[in-house]
Write a protein that holds these residues in place. Sequence first.
Motif, PDB file in Angstrom:
ATOM      1  N   THR A  88       0.827  -1.210   0.000  1.00  0.00           N
ATOM      2  CA  THR A  88       0.000   0.000   0.000  1.00  0.00           C
ATOM      3  C   THR A  88       0.860   1.258   0.000  1.00  0.00           C
ATOM      4  O   THR A  88       0.483   2.263  -0.596  1.00  0.00           O
ATOM      5  CB  THR A  88      -0.963   0.049   1.206  1.00  0.00           C
ATOM      6  OG1 THR A  88      -0.189   0.052   2.422  1.00  0.00           O
ATOM      7  CG2 THR A  88      -1.915  -1.134   1.213  1.00  0.00           C
ATOM      8  N   HIS A  89       2.015   1.221   0.692  1.00  0.00           N
ATOM      9  CA  HIS A  89       2.968   2.339   0.661  1.00  0.00           C
ATOM     10  C   HIS A  89       4.260   1.882   1.341  1.00  0.00           C
ATOM     11  O   HIS A  89       4.266   0.925   2.111  1.00  0.00           O
ATOM     12  CB  HIS A  89       2.400   3.596   1.319  1.00  0.00           C
ATOM     13  CG  HIS A  89       2.056   3.473   2.777  1.00  0.00           C
ATOM     14  ND1 HIS A  89       1.082   2.618   3.262  1.00  0.00           N
ATOM     15  CD2 HIS A  89       2.565   4.096   3.873  1.00  0.00           C
ATOM     16  CE1 HIS A  89       0.995   2.743   4.573  1.00  0.00           C
ATOM     17  NE2 HIS A  89       1.881   3.620   4.967  1.00  0.00           N
ATOM     18  N   GLY A  90       5.318   2.625   1.060  1.00  0.00           N
ATOM     19  CA  GLY A  90       6.647   2.149   1.456  1.00  0.00           C
ATOM     20  C   GLY A  90       7.107   2.503   2.855  1.00  0.00           C
ATOM     21  O   GLY A  90       8.277   2.806   3.045  1.00  0.00           O
ATOM     22  N   LEU A  92       8.019   1.346   6.738  1.00  0.00           N
ATOM     23  CA  LEU A  92       8.594   0.079   7.188  1.00  0.00           C
ATOM     24  C   LEU A  92       7.645  -0.835   7.942  1.00  0.00           C
ATOM     25  O   LEU A  92       7.912  -2.016   8.068  1.00  0.00           O
ATOM     26  CB  LEU A  92       9.876   0.307   7.996  1.00  0.00           C
ATOM     27  CG  LEU A  92       9.787   0.724   9.454  1.00  0.00           C
ATOM     28  CD1 LEU A  92      11.145   0.538  10.121  1.00  0.00           C
ATOM     29  CD2 LEU A  92       9.386   2.170   9.570  1.00  0.00           C
ATOM     30  N   ASP A  93       6.520  -0.311   8.406  1.00  0.00           N
ATOM     31  CA  ASP A  93       5.548  -1.207   9.052  1.00  0.00           C
ATOM     32  C   ASP A  93       4.612  -1.839   8.010  1.00  0.00           C
ATOM     33  O   ASP A  93       3.736  -2.626   8.363  1.00  0.00           O
ATOM     34  CB  ASP A  93       4.747  -0.485  10.146  1.00  0.00           C
ATOM     35  CG  ASP A  93       4.009   0.756   9.639  1.00  0.00           C
ATOM     36  OD1 ASP A  93       4.548   1.438   8.744  1.00  0.00           O
ATOM     37  OD2 ASP A  93       2.907   1.029  10.138  1.00  0.00           O
ATOM     38  N   HIS A  94       4.808  -1.510   6.727  1.00  0.00           N
ATOM     39  CA  HIS A  94       3.938  -2.075   5.679  1.00  0.00           C
ATOM     40  C   HIS A  94       4.692  -2.974   4.703  1.00  0.00           C
ATOM     41  O   HIS A  94       4.208  -4.036   4.343  1.00  0.00           O
ATOM     42  CB  HIS A  94       3.226  -0.938   4.933  1.00  0.00           C
ATOM     43  CG  HIS A  94       2.274  -0.218   5.830  1.00  0.00           C
ATOM     44  ND1 HIS A  94       0.927  -0.484   5.858  1.00  0.00           N
ATOM     45  CD2 HIS A  94       2.497   0.720   6.789  1.00  0.00           C
ATOM     46  CE1 HIS A  94       0.364   0.279   6.785  1.00  0.00           C
ATOM     47  NE2 HIS A  94       1.297   1.012   7.362  1.00  0.00           N
ATOM     48  N   ASP A  95       5.867  -2.508   4.274  1.00  0.00           N
ATOM     49  CA  ASP A  95       6.628  -3.335   3.329  1.00  0.00           C
ATOM     50  C   ASP A  95       7.887  -3.903   3.989  1.00  0.00           C
ATOM     51  O   ASP A  95       8.801  -4.351   3.303  1.00  0.00           O
ATOM     52  CB  ASP A  95       6.990  -2.535   2.060  1.00  0.00           C
ATOM     53  CG  ASP A  95       8.076  -1.495   2.311  1.00  0.00           C
ATOM     54  OD1 ASP A  95       8.241  -1.070   3.475  1.00  0.00           O
ATOM     55  OD2 ASP A  95       8.771  -1.131   1.347  1.00  0.00           O
ATOM     56  N   GLY A 198      -4.654   0.659   3.286  1.00  0.00           N
ATOM     57  CA  GLY A 198      -3.332   1.002   3.843  1.00  0.00           C
ATOM     58  C   GLY A 198      -3.485   1.950   5.010  1.00  0.00           C
ATOM     59  O   GLY A 198      -4.304   1.713   5.909  1.00  0.00           O
ATOM     60  N   ASP A 199      -2.751   3.056   4.986  1.00  0.00           N
ATOM     61  CA  ASP A 199      -2.903   4.079   6.029  1.00  0.00           C
ATOM     62  C   ASP A 199      -3.679   5.290   5.512  1.00  0.00           C
ATOM     63  O   ASP A 199      -3.628   6.358   6.114  1.00  0.00           O
ATOM     64  CB  ASP A 199      -1.526   4.559   6.527  1.00  0.00           C
ATOM     65  CG  ASP A 199      -0.900   3.562   7.493  1.00  0.00           C
ATOM     66  OD1 ASP A 199      -1.549   2.557   7.811  1.00  0.00           O
ATOM     67  OD2 ASP A 199       0.247   3.802   7.914  1.00  0.00           O
ATOM     68  N   HIS A 200      -4.367   5.136   4.389  1.00  0.00           N
ATOM     69  CA  HIS A 200      -5.135   6.275   3.862  1.00  0.00           C
ATOM     70  C   HIS A 200      -6.397   6.519   4.695  1.00  0.00           C
ATOM     71  O   HIS A 200      -6.731   7.651   5.031  1.00  0.00           O
ATOM     72  CB  HIS A 200      -5.485   6.010   2.395  1.00  0.00           C
ATOM     73  CG  HIS A 200      -6.145   7.162   1.714  1.00  0.00           C
ATOM     74  ND1 HIS A 200      -5.639   8.442   1.768  1.00  0.00           N
ATOM     75  CD2 HIS A 200      -7.282   7.234   0.956  1.00  0.00           C
ATOM     76  CE1 HIS A 200      -6.436   9.246   1.088  1.00  0.00           C
ATOM     77  NE2 HIS A 200      -7.437   8.554   0.589  1.00  0.00           N
ATOM     78  N   ALA A 257      -5.105  -0.895   7.451  1.00  0.00           N
ATOM     79  CA  ALA A 257      -3.858  -1.551   7.855  1.00  0.00           C
ATOM     80  C   ALA A 257      -3.618  -1.467   9.366  1.00  0.00           C
ATOM     81  O   ALA A 257      -2.738  -2.149   9.886  1.00  0.00           O
ATOM     82  CB  ALA A 257      -2.682  -0.942   7.099  1.00  0.00           C
ATOM     83  N   HIS A 258      -4.375  -0.612  10.055  1.00  0.00           N
ATOM     84  CA  HIS A 258      -4.237  -0.533  11.514  1.00  0.00           C
ATOM     85  C   HIS A 258      -5.620  -0.400  12.151  1.00  0.00           C
ATOM     86  O   HIS A 258      -6.551   0.112  11.522  1.00  0.00           O
ATOM     87  CB  HIS A 258      -3.410   0.694  11.937  1.00  0.00           C
ATOM     88  CG  HIS A 258      -2.026   0.715  11.378  1.00  0.00           C
ATOM     89  ND1 HIS A 258      -1.045  -0.168  11.777  1.00  0.00           N
ATOM     90  CD2 HIS A 258      -1.456   1.511  10.440  1.00  0.00           C
ATOM     91  CE1 HIS A 258       0.074   0.089  11.107  1.00  0.00           C
ATOM     92  NE2 HIS A 258      -0.153   1.094  10.282  1.00  0.00           N
ATOM     93  N   ARG A 259      -5.670  -0.818  13.416  1.00  0.00           N
ATOM     94  CA  ARG A 259      -6.855  -0.635  14.269  1.00  0.00           C
ATOM     95  C   ARG A 259      -8.121  -1.354  13.782  1.00  0.00           C
ATOM     96  O   ARG A 259      -9.235  -0.960  14.177  1.00  0.00           O
ATOM     97  CB  ARG A 259      -7.154   0.852  14.493  1.00  0.00           C
ATOM     98  CG  ARG A 259      -6.040   1.561  15.267  1.00  0.00           C
ATOM     99  CD  ARG A 259      -6.038   1.121  16.720  1.00  0.00           C
ATOM    100  NE  ARG A 259      -4.901   1.654  17.459  1.00  0.00           N
ATOM    101  CZ  ARG A 259      -4.967   2.686  18.298  1.00  0.00           C
ATOM    102  NH1 ARG A 259      -6.105   3.297  18.518  1.00  0.00           N
ATOM    103  NH2 ARG A 259      -3.895   3.082  18.942  1.00  0.00           N
TER     104      ARG A 259
HETATM  105 ZN   LIG Z   1       1.298   2.196   9.039  1.00  0.00          ZN
END
Ligand SMILES: [Zn+2]
Length: 312
Positions: A88-90, A92-95, A198-200, A257-259
């Motif tokens: 979803t985006h670069g 470090l907690d995603h890729d 993602g985080d959007h 991606a969170h919560r």
């Molecule tokens: Zn994140």
Amino acid sequence: MDPEIIKAGDESGNRMVIKYRFPDGVVVHGIGVPQAWQSTLGPTWSYVVEGDKLTLVDTGCNGSLRELEEGLEIVGYPLSAVGRVVVTHGHLDHDGNCFDVVSRSGAELWAHEVYGNLLGVSHRDRESDWRERFIGLPRTEDPEFEQRFLEHTNLGQKLTLTNPVTDGDVSDGFTFYYTPGHSPDELCILYNRMLFSGDHILPQITPHPSVNMSYARFRDVLPKDYRSENLYYGLKTFINSLRRVSTLGDDITVMPAHRAYHRGKFNPIGLDRALAIMEHHRDRCAEMIGFVRKETMDMAGMGEKPATRSGP
Ligand SMILES: [Zn+2]
């Protein structure tokens, strides 16, 4: 409807495995991959989609590969079975585990084209001037975070984006939406009536918008078409991208991606959450404008005092 818990985790969802079954029969699993350092954020949710290829949407935090692997085994697959990773985006907690997943499985790596240009580029080095001025360095003194941050940058240099995508691309049932703002490479991915956000778009918390000033710091490494004007960083960009996805449909389930799960409860959201985040920023901006206006008037000695002059 809440997803089914396949394996329990802690009350934030760390190490939890969940299963979403949609009315049309589509099944998607979520794995709560913990952060590698002390964090109140909870896990990064990595989603497993069983299509023509086994697809992982995000791989979780660098340093938490074992937890990703364990989760995937509970879903029924070894890490080597992954055929495609969508990032979803670069951050470090995603890729963070991409390098290991791709090396061990030979999976294709899909992400926005800007992601490919930013691989291995240290955000901290490029933004140190304004971060130092406005936030203060270092951001954290947790040695685990420092190590993961460096390793993430180093591993990025060894990764190749095999399948760069741009806004509107459709492939194997996935539709990609370019939604810069939280980061300049952020993607939302529509699959059936699910939007991997993602985080959007996040429940409970408002994603950090990136900073307008960063554009000047990263402009030279962005793809050529992105170098003439800043449409990729900052709050305005983020709000435009929220508006962009907010109209995709009332029946969309947002897969954040969170919560997704926090304090022992699921937090299901739809696209009205994008509108709520926009409203939050609008309110904050209005508050700030009001504050600045009042300060300016106070400084000019106009304060709340009644007008004493009359007539022209
Ligand atoms: Zn994140």
